[in-house]
Design an enzyme around this catalytic site. Structure first.
Site, short mmCIF file in Angstrom:
data_model
loop_
_atom_site.label_atom_id
_atom_site.label_comp_id
_atom_site.label_asym_id
_atom_site.label_seq_id
_atom_site.Cartn_x
_atom_site.Cartn_y
_atom_site.Cartn_z
CD GLU A 25 -2.67 1.20 2.58
OE1 GLU A 25 -3.04 0.09 2.99
OE2 GLU A 25 -2.99 2.26 3.13
CD GLU B 295 -3.63 7.60 5.35
OE1 GLU B 295 -4.67 7.18 5.89
OE2 GLU B 295 -2.49 7.14 5.60
#
Length: 308
Positions: free
Chosen positions: A180, A185
């Site tokens: 990932e 974020e």
């Protein structure tokens, strides 16, 4: 830099929602790990004095041009639906253009609302919020390149936008073996900071490898558009914000663990509400909140050219 370990327990569980969505023809969203190594001082990437970049080939681009209220291009994106018990998010991801639509001005707008117009059921009972999550699985994958989006993120306690990637072999090897790459974020209680993180076998969840980037002078990311990108090549990934490089990761950062980033990945955009890391909305959180995306582009350059 560190964050509370409880924020990360959810990250190891996110894949369940995505794996189910793959099976239904519709993730492991992760946080900056406890004990992540500090990022080097930001700097602006400079070209080599001996070489010049080859002309970039665009392998994926969505400029989100179209009429106001239009849904996203189904040839490029699929829309996931449902809630996320594994991450304890509070929203229900809806289909179609209910929570993800073009604005007629060249932007995609993902909207989180405090509502439940269709009686959606979530892991905690009647859902309190709706939002949207899009991915390019089955439509587009990339191995290496410059992956970039210009966007204006929302704000508020419990608000959690993300721009990230998962290995295309997720369905066969599972997470975190799939790998990932979290390009960006943000959690609402850190209005001026975004995070970039890698997750793979033996370094997932709280053990992920990453760093944060903070705007100077107390600025908030929600106040303006910013460009979030990675430059990804064999055995190297570099993160930047508005062209300012803030970390580079290579296999040397993994302490002998497996580097799983030399293979195809697909792209994800989502706007979550609540969850272990950001916490739930509170009385200070206003709705609706919007993630406004100007574009998503992937470009590659196969080789360097001699400098003139």
């Amino acid at each position: 830099m560190t964050v509370n370990q409880a924020k990360h327990t959810s990250k190891r569980r996110r894949t369940a929602l995505y794996a189910l969505s793959l099976l239904c023809c519709a993730g492991a969203l992760t946080a900056l790990p406890v004990g992540a190594s500090a990022a080097p001082a930001p700097h602006t990437a400079a070209s080599s004095s001996r070489t010049a970049a080859a002309p970039a080939a665009v392998t994926f681009a969505d400029e989100f041009d179209g009429g106001a209220g239009s849904a996203v291009d189904g040839s490029k994106w699929q829309i996931e639906t449902g809630d996320n018990v594994n991450n304890h998010e509070r929203q229900y991801y809806t289909a179609g253009n209910n929570n993800a639509a073009l604005d007629g001005q060249g932007n995609l707008v993902i909207t989180a609302r405090k509502e439940n117009p269709a009686g959606y059921q979530c892991w905690y009972g009647a859902c309190e919020y709706t939002s949207s999550r899009l991915n390019t699985s089955g439509k587009f994958t990339s191995t290496y390149g410059h992956v970039e989006s210009r966007m204006k993120i929302p704000r508020g306690q419990g608000i959690w936008p993300a721009f990230w990637m998962l290995g295309d072999d997720l369905g066969s090897v599972g997470w975190p073996n799939s790998g990932e790459i979290d390009i960006m974020e943000n959690v609402g209680f850190e209005p001026g900071t975004v995070h970039g993180t890698l997750h793979g076998p033996g370094y997932s969840g709280e053990g992920g490898i990453g760093a944060g980037y903070t705007l100077p002078g107390g600025q908030a990311f929600a106040d303006a558009f910013h460009t979030f990108a990675i430059d990804w090549s064999p055995d190297s990934i570099t993160w930047s914000v508005d062209g300012n490089v803030y970390q580079t990761r290579t296999p040397a950062d993994l302490g002998g663990r497996q580097w799983v980033f030399n293979k195809p990945f697909f792209i994800i955009l989502n706007l979550a509400v609540g969850g272990y890391w950001p916490g739930d909305p509170d009385g200070s959180t206003s709705f609706p909140q919007q993630l406004v995306v100007d574009y998503v582009r992937v470009t590659t350059a196969d080789k360097a050219l001699p400098a003139s």
